[in-house]
Design an enzyme around this catalytic site. Structure first.
Site, PDB file in Angstrom:
ATOM      1  N   GLU A 119      -4.127   7.261  -4.686  1.00  0.00           N
ATOM      2  CA  GLU A 119      -4.505   6.734  -5.994  1.00  0.00           C
ATOM      3  C   GLU A 119      -5.872   7.286  -6.441  1.00  0.00           C
ATOM      4  O   GLU A 119      -6.750   7.487  -5.595  1.00  0.00           O
ATOM      5  CB  GLU A 119      -4.572   5.198  -5.920  1.00  0.00           C
ATOM      6  N   HIS A 158      -1.534   0.229  -9.931  1.00  0.00           N
ATOM      7  CA  HIS A 158      -2.156  -0.719  -9.001  1.00  0.00           C
ATOM      8  C   HIS A 158      -2.776  -1.889  -9.765  1.00  0.00           C
ATOM      9  O   HIS A 158      -3.983  -2.153  -9.698  1.00  0.00           O
ATOM     10  CB  HIS A 158      -3.219  -0.028  -8.143  1.00  0.00           C
ATOM     11  N   ARG A 200       0.851  -1.184   0.000  1.00  0.00           N
ATOM     12  CA  ARG A 200       0.000   0.000   0.000  1.00  0.00           C
ATOM     13  C   ARG A 200       0.892   1.240   0.000  1.00  0.00           C
ATOM     14  O   ARG A 200       1.932   1.265   0.653  1.00  0.00           O
ATOM     15  CB  ARG A 200      -0.890   0.032   1.249  1.00  0.00           C
TER      16      ARG A 200
HETATM   17  C1  8YV Z   1      -7.463  -4.407  -5.391  1.00  0.00           C
HETATM   18  C2  8YV Z   1      -5.731  -4.912  -3.833  1.00  0.00           C
HETATM   19  O1  8YV Z   1      -8.384  -4.843  -4.476  1.00  0.00           O
HETATM   20  O2  8YV Z   1      -6.153  -7.133  -3.229  1.00  0.00           O
HETATM   21  C3  8YV Z   1      -5.977  -5.970  -2.831  1.00  0.00           C
HETATM   22  O3  8YV Z   1      -5.955  -5.612  -1.641  1.00  0.00           O
HETATM   23  O4  8YV Z   1      -5.223  -3.892  -3.544  1.00  0.00           O
HETATM   24  C4  8YV Z   1      -6.147  -5.111  -5.207  1.00  0.00           C
HETATM   25  O5  8YV Z   1      -6.248  -6.472  -5.582  1.00  0.00           O
HETATM   26  C5  8YV Z   1      -7.865  -4.660  -6.811  1.00  0.00           C
HETATM   27  O6  8YV Z   1      -7.129  -3.728  -7.503  1.00  0.00           O
HETATM   28  C6  8YV Z   1      -9.325  -4.551  -7.069  1.00  0.00           C
HETATM   29  O7  8YV Z   1      -9.701  -3.205  -7.061  1.00  0.00           O
END
Ligand code: 8YV
Length: 315
Positions: A263, A281, A234
């Site tokens: 983001e 991302h 993150r």
């Molecule tokens: C997002 C992610 O959820 O798994 C996670 O925690 O950060 C990513 O997989 C994915 O970009 C769907 O929006």
């Protein structure tokens, strides 16, 4: 159609998943509402679940407006944006999608490390700008194989990264709250100490709010002028001003980043340097993985509404 079940969807999802969700439940699209609070108030008596993703999560402010919600199903593994304290205090179950995305995220971490060490974007731009013909061979880069890698967060994803990088004969270290008994990698209790001992620092930890900006000037200076930073966790882990400064002043050699603090906004300074490789991302962003994430998110929901245990959950 499960007519009697009404859900709030916080943000758009992978289209096939969203289609399946809306074919099964009554879904209120929060991001489309001109007045989100008015929408929430209008559905508060009927909504019993929230669907979101790793980036958007579900805040206490949102959940407190939906008192009938007893499940949050996250399309993603990261639940740092879900208020778990609120969920635990109010009997809200939180499902997520671990394991199905581990390979993709670990693969991208390796790709970002290689791209940073071997300056793949810079050499690509050098060729496309016609500089090869006029200036000769592109500048030399750095060898990745055999380098010292430090993984901040040796969980499922961090361990998958370690296994991959061991395949490049890298010497693996890790920094966790506690050492793991099932690996023989070098353990560090202190992140700065590990950064000083490695060439490639990989951020793979499941972040907590207390970790905000933990990778700042001190850690980056410890990583040093031959060091590379990779982040597939993150953006909140990184003090982005300190990172831009370290990269601009060559106090670290390069970075490969898939996540950012705000983001989809990315610090302009990061986009102006050729020793940085940036991704929007996308670590879990393959058809195969997003399909599997969607199925798991839907399975968590259907299990909950069938009175069964969630397939994968954190609360
Ligand atoms: C997002 C992610 O959820 O798994 C996670 O925690 O950060 C990513 O997989 C994915 O970009 C769907 O929006």
């Amino acid at each position: 159609m499960t007519d009697q079940v009404s859900l709030v969807l916080v943000n758009p999802l992978y289209a096939p998943t969203q289609k399946a969700l809306e074919a099964t439940y009554t879904v209120h699209r929060l991001w489309e509402a001109e007045d989100k609070n008015a929408l929430l108030a209008s559905v508060a008596d009927s909504v019993t679940g929230v669907v979101t993703d790793g980036g958007s999560g579900a805040s206490a402010e949102l959940l407190s407006k939906l008192p009938g919600v007893k499940v949050v199903s996250v399309f993603g593994v990261g639940v740092d944006a879900v208020d778990l304290d609120y969920c635990k205090s109010n009997g809200v179950r939180v499902g997520n999608t671990p394991d199905v995305l581990t390979d993709d995220v670990a693969d991208l971490a390796v790709a970002l490390a290689l791209a940073s060490f071997r300056q793949i974007a810079r050499s690509h731009n050098y060729l496309c700008a016609g500089r090869w013909a006029f200036e000769g061979p592109a500048p030399l880069t750095a060898k990745f194989s055999g380098c010292k890698v430090g993984i901040f967060g040796l969980g499922r994803i961090g361990h998958a990264i370690a296994r991959r990088m061991a395949g490049f004969d890298c010497q693996i270290s890790y920094c966790n709250r506690n050492p793991r008994s099932d690996v023989d990698y070098r353990y560090f209790a202190d992140l700065t100490e590990m950064a000083a001992a490695v060439d490639c620092l990989v951020l793979a930890v499941a972040p907590t709010p207390q970790m905000k900006g933990v990778v700042g000037a001190e850690v980056l200076n410890a990583l040093g002028p031959q060091g590379h930073l990779v982040n597939i966790s993150r953006g909140l882990l990184v003090d982005e001003d300190a990172l831009v400064n370290a990269l601009q002043n060559k106090r670290i050699a390069g970075a490969g980043l898939d996540v950012f603090v705000a983001e989809p906004d990315v610090p302009p300074g990061l986009m102006e340097m050729d020793n940085v490789v940036l991704q929007p991302h996308v670590a879990s962003g393959t058809v195969q993985t997003r399909t599997a994430m969607g199925q798991l998110m839907l399975d968590n929901l259907s299990n909950h509404f069938s009175g069964k245990e969630l397939v994968a959950f954190v609360a």
